[in-house]
Design a protein around this motif. Structure first.
Motif, PDB file in Angstrom:
ATOM      1  N   ARG A   1       0.832  -1.205   0.000  1.00 18.46           N
ATOM      2  CA  ARG A   1       0.000   0.000   0.000  1.00 18.46           C
ATOM      3  C   ARG A   1       0.871   1.261   0.000  1.00 18.46           C
ATOM      4  NH1 ARG A   1      -5.419  -1.351   1.142  1.00 18.46           N
ATOM      5  NH2 ARG A   1      -5.647  -3.530   1.801  1.00 18.46           N
TER       6      ARG A   1
ATOM      7  N   TYR B   1      -7.946  -2.801  -4.141  1.00 17.47           N
ATOM      8  CA  TYR B   1      -7.373  -4.028  -3.589  1.00 17.47           C
ATOM      9  C   TYR B   1      -8.445  -5.108  -3.512  1.00 17.47           C
ATOM     10  CZ  TYR B   1      -3.612  -0.875  -2.260  1.00 17.47           C
ATOM     11  OH  TYR B   1      -2.601   0.046  -2.290  1.00 17.47           O
TER      12      TYR B   1
ATOM     13  N   VAL C   1      -4.544  -8.690   0.951  1.00 22.64           N
ATOM     14  CA  VAL C   1      -3.240  -8.142   0.584  1.00 22.64           C
ATOM     15  C   VAL C   1      -2.461  -7.883   1.861  1.00 22.64           C
ATOM     16  CG1 VAL C   1      -2.033  -6.241  -0.548  1.00 22.64           C
ATOM     17  CG2 VAL C   1      -4.194  -7.077  -1.489  1.00 22.64           C
TER      18      VAL C   1
ATOM     19  N   ILE D   1       2.520 -11.104  -5.013  1.00 23.13           N
ATOM     20  CA  ILE D   1       1.534 -10.069  -5.337  1.00 23.13           C
ATOM     21  C   ILE D   1       1.285 -10.073  -6.838  1.00 23.13           C
ATOM     22  CG2 ILE D   1       3.095  -8.118  -5.818  1.00 23.13           C
ATOM     23  CD1 ILE D   1       0.126  -7.973  -3.388  1.00 23.13           C
TER      24      ILE D   1
ATOM     25  N   VAL E   1      -4.924  -4.696  -7.248  1.00 22.60           N
ATOM     26  CA  VAL E   1      -3.871  -5.412  -6.541  1.00 22.60           C
ATOM     27  C   VAL E   1      -4.498  -6.599  -5.818  1.00 22.60           C
ATOM     28  CG1 VAL E   1      -2.007  -5.213  -4.855  1.00 22.60           C
ATOM     29  CG2 VAL E   1      -2.710  -3.200  -6.172  1.00 22.60           C
ATOM     30  N   ARG E   2      -3.882  -7.771  -5.986  1.00 24.54           N
ATOM     31  CA  ARG E   2      -4.436  -8.951  -5.336  1.00 24.54           C
ATOM     32  C   ARG E   2      -3.321  -9.923  -5.007  1.00 24.54           C
ATOM     33  NH1 ARG E   2      -7.566 -10.411 -10.952  1.00 24.54           N
ATOM     34  NH2 ARG E   2      -5.728 -10.940 -12.191  1.00 24.54           N
ATOM     35  N   PRO E   3      -3.519 -10.795  -4.022  1.00 19.31           N
ATOM     36  CA  PRO E   3      -2.474 -11.755  -3.626  1.00 19.31           C
ATOM     37  C   PRO E   3      -2.269 -12.826  -4.698  1.00 19.31           C
ATOM     38  CG  PRO E   3      -4.479 -12.141  -2.376  1.00 19.31           C
ATOM     39  CD  PRO E   3      -4.694 -10.884  -3.161  1.00 19.31           C
TER      40      PRO E   3
END
Length: 406
Positions: free
Chosen positions: A339, A355, A359, A387, A404-406
């Motif tokens: 972040r 997101y 995360v 990531i 954004v994602r794992p």
């Protein structure tokens, strides 16, 4: 080898690459020229670095399984060879050249701090029909004392405004002020604002120089009166203050913190979406006043003050100055969770960030040129294996979106 010497070598590496690519600024070119002229070894090395075959041979000779390992090896090699520099001048010069190729030649590195993992193939997704996102550039909006606005990045060199006895002059991406001889004139206030995806340089009426990062602003008078120099800043700015013992220089930050100097170089970061205001000193001395108790601290070079809402002012020693000034020198140098990193990316590329999923707050570190397209930056982050990102076409806000994602 001292870290300060190593930092200088790495910085000269980046400037050498900028010289070769034609992206170097006039100030950076002057710094590089001064370094080259310092001694015959620097001059000879710089000459060799102009040879493409020489650079290619150095890269081929560096056995590097990944960029992070190469960086660690390079730093260790430089420190080790410095101890034997007088006996092994050739190896010392080789190690500097290797550093220039690795960092100056456009290479970049990212890693997941304290938890390395195999480097997978990036899975960056770009939605159909959506072009890559270009990096930010020079540009700003100048608001004059009468409220009129001038978009500086759409103008050529020359006088952009006359205000009383002063002229605002644009020259090669920098705005400066000159006063007509023998006239005092009425003092007006101008505001320079850099939107997201823009940065700009400013020379104040007293000769002090300011670099303004993206999504920032500075308000200042068109003439400084005797005994007083005061400006207001939001966002992030780097100052090189012209010495004047009769007129201390003051910077008011977000209406909550004041920085007072006589003549010095410092950086202040005060974005509204960041958790605190940070002032980092490079040269000279400054007094920073702020915090819950409105307490004053006097800083020395290499120190940083931190002012967070509802907390007292604190002082950090021996901070990473190179990381603080990375934005000014044309690169990202990350150290923090995703972040933290994405806030910087959002400001420079003018994108919306969302997101999905869990995360984590894992710490990432790395460096890359800020003039790469955003996909290149995200791909390097994805090499950590922890990531993933998706770039989508413009949303209702008018901005492209990065998920954004794992």
């Amino acid at each position: 080898m001292k870290d300060q010497q190593l930092d200088e070598i790495l910085r000269m590496a980046r400037l050498t690459a900028g010289k070769l690519k034609g992206t170097i600024t006039p100030e950076e070119e002057a710094d590089l020229a001064q370094w080259v002229a310092r001694n015959k070894h620097n001059h000879q090395l710089f000459g060799e670095m102009q040879d493409e075959e020489y650079r290619s041979a150095l890269l081929a000779d560096m056995d590097r399984p990944d960029a992070e390992t190469a960086l660690v090896k390079m730093r260790a090699r430089i420190k080790r060879y410095e101890k034997r520099r007088r006996r092994t001048q050739r190896r010392w010069r080789y190690s500097i050249a290797a550093a220039m190729v690795l960092l100056g030649g456009g290479a970049s590195y990212f890693f997941l701090q304290k938890k390395p993992s195999p480097a997978p193939v990036p899975s960056l997704s770009v939605s159909a029909g959506q072009q890559d996102i270009l990096p930010g550039r020079n540009g700003a909006i100048l608001t004059l004392s009468d409220g009129s606005r001038i978009t500086l990045d759409s103008l050529g060199n020359g006088i952009v405004a006359r205000q009383g006895s002063t002229k605002a002059v644009l020259s090669n991406g920098s705005l400066s002020y000159t006063a007509e001889h023998g006239t005092a004139g009425k003092i007006g206030y101008n505001t320079m604002t850099t939107p997201r995806g823009r940065q700009f340089r400013l020379v104040l009426p007293d000769g002090s120089r300011v670099w303004l990062n993206a999504a920032s602003s500075i308000r200042y008078p068109t003439i400084f009166t005797a005994g007083e120099r005061s400006v207001e800043v939001t966002g992030e700015a780097y100052f090189e203050v012209a010495p004047d013992e009769e007129a201390p220089f003051k910077v008011e930050v977000n209406g909550t913190t004041e920085i007072e100097v006589l003549g010095t170089d410092f950086n202040v970061s005060a974005y509204p979406d960041e958790p605190d205001i940070r002032t980092t000193l490079l040269k000279g001395s400054v007094k920073v006043t702020g915090g819950k108790e409105n307490r004053a601290l006097v800083m020395r070079p290499g120190q940083q003050t931190v002012v967070a809402p509802g907390e007292d002012i604190s002082l950090l020693k021996n901070v990473n100055v190179s990381r603080t000034l990375a934005w000014k020198e044309g690169r990202f140098e990350f150290s923090g969770n995703i972040r933290d990193i994405m806030r910087q990316i959002a400001r420079w590329y003018d994108v919306e960030v969302v997101y999905e999923g869990d995360v984590s707050d894992r710490a990432y570190g790395g460096a890359i040129s800020k003039y790469e397209n955003v996909s290149r930056v995200l791909e390097m982050l994805e090499l950590t294996g922890s990531i993933h990102f998706k770039i989508e076409k413009q949303t209702a806000s008018g901005r492209a979106k990065i998920t954004v994602r794992p």
